[in-house]
Design an enzyme around this catalytic site. Structure first.
Site, short mmCIF file in Angstrom:
data_model
loop_
_atom_site.label_atom_id
_atom_site.label_comp_id
_atom_site.label_asym_id
_atom_site.label_seq_id
_atom_site.Cartn_x
_atom_site.Cartn_y
_atom_site.Cartn_z
N LYS A 13 9.89 9.45 30.91
CA LYS A 13 9.84 8.26 29.97
C LYS A 13 10.98 8.60 28.83
O LYS A 13 11.77 7.41 28.74
CB LYS A 13 8.74 8.09 29.09
CG LYS A 13 7.44 7.59 29.88
CD LYS A 13 6.31 7.34 29.15
CE LYS A 13 5.32 6.77 29.61
NZ LYS A 13 3.97 6.86 28.85
N ASP A 70 2.54 3.05 26.48
CA ASP A 70 1.31 3.36 27.46
C ASP A 70 1.73 2.49 28.66
O ASP A 70 1.90 1.28 28.81
CB ASP A 70 0.03 3.23 26.88
CG ASP A 70 -1.06 4.02 27.88
OD1 ASP A 70 -0.92 5.35 27.88
OD2 ASP A 70 -1.79 3.31 28.42
#
Ligand code: ITT
Length: 201
Positions: A13, A70
């Site tokens: 990420k 998330d």
């Protein structure tokens, strides 16, 4: 360039965020710059709840802008699984490979038309300590392949065939993934919000 603390333990990420942030004039900083152990428990039943939990984990440790993500993969034919459990689908601490192999196994009987899936990202952004948290969503639709393909990306990328492409996300160049991904789409919404707020000042 403005600094943006990206609250994640996931190196995949962070890598993607850094390249998505650069053209937005944002410098993505990893939580390691805090020189403190930052941890959280993802106990929420929604992406939004978990994104907020992560963002709150750095409250009091960082006064500037912060962002958490998330995300997960949703398979409607499996009742939404793996969903918020994507990172630990094969058990706590499981590897990306173990997770996607479990998903392939769960879907082994499903025919082509039943293999639809989508990635979701919920970003939580706080401009400074007292600012209201803003949420931004992004989605990427596709379907689950029958076998892994490609070496790039992370997580479920090797088994995710993007709509309009014949390859998995892991087989696409990272620059291409970053143009179309759920994460990049959510980041474009954050960008619009930042521009609108700059104009108000
Ligand atoms: P942090 O909580 O530290 O940010 P994490 O990997 O645990 O890292 P999540 O709780 O948001 O992050 O879980 C996301 C999981 O969903 C991730 O581990 C992958 O398995 C999957 N996922 C999310 N985005 C993905 C992407 O772009 N490509 C492939 N898989 C992805």
């Amino acid at each position: 360039m403005d600094d943006l603390l990206v609250v994640t333990q996931n190196l995949g990420k962070i890598r993607e965020m850094s390249s998505i942030c650069a053209p937005l004039a944002l410098r993505a900083l990893p939580i390691s710059i805090l020189n403190k152990t930052v941890s959280w428990q993802e106990e929420g039943s929604t992406f939004r709840e978990n994104a907020l939990t992560k963002l709150n984990a750095v409250q009091g440790l960082w006064a500037g802008a912060s962002l958490s993500d998330d995300s997960g993969l949703v398979v409607p034919k499996l009742g939404g699984e793996p969903g918020v459990y994507s990172s630990r689908y094969a058990g706590e601490g499981s590897s990306d490979k173990a997770n996607f192999e479990k998903l392939l196994h769960e879907m082994r009987e499903l025919k082509a038309g039943d293999r639809d899936a989508f990635f979701v990202t919920c970003l939580a952004y706080r401009a400074h300590l007292d600012a209201k948290v803003q949420f931004f969503y992004g989605c990427l639709t596709g379907r689950i392949a029958c076998a892994p393909e490609g070496q790039g990306g992370f997580g479920y990328d090797p088994i995710f065939l993007v709509d309009g492409y014949q390859q998995t996300l892991a087989a696409l160049p990272e620059s291409e993934k970053n143009k179309i991904s759920h994460r990049s789409r959510a980041m474009q919404k954050l960008k619009k919000f930042l521009i609108k707020n700059l104009l108000k000042k």
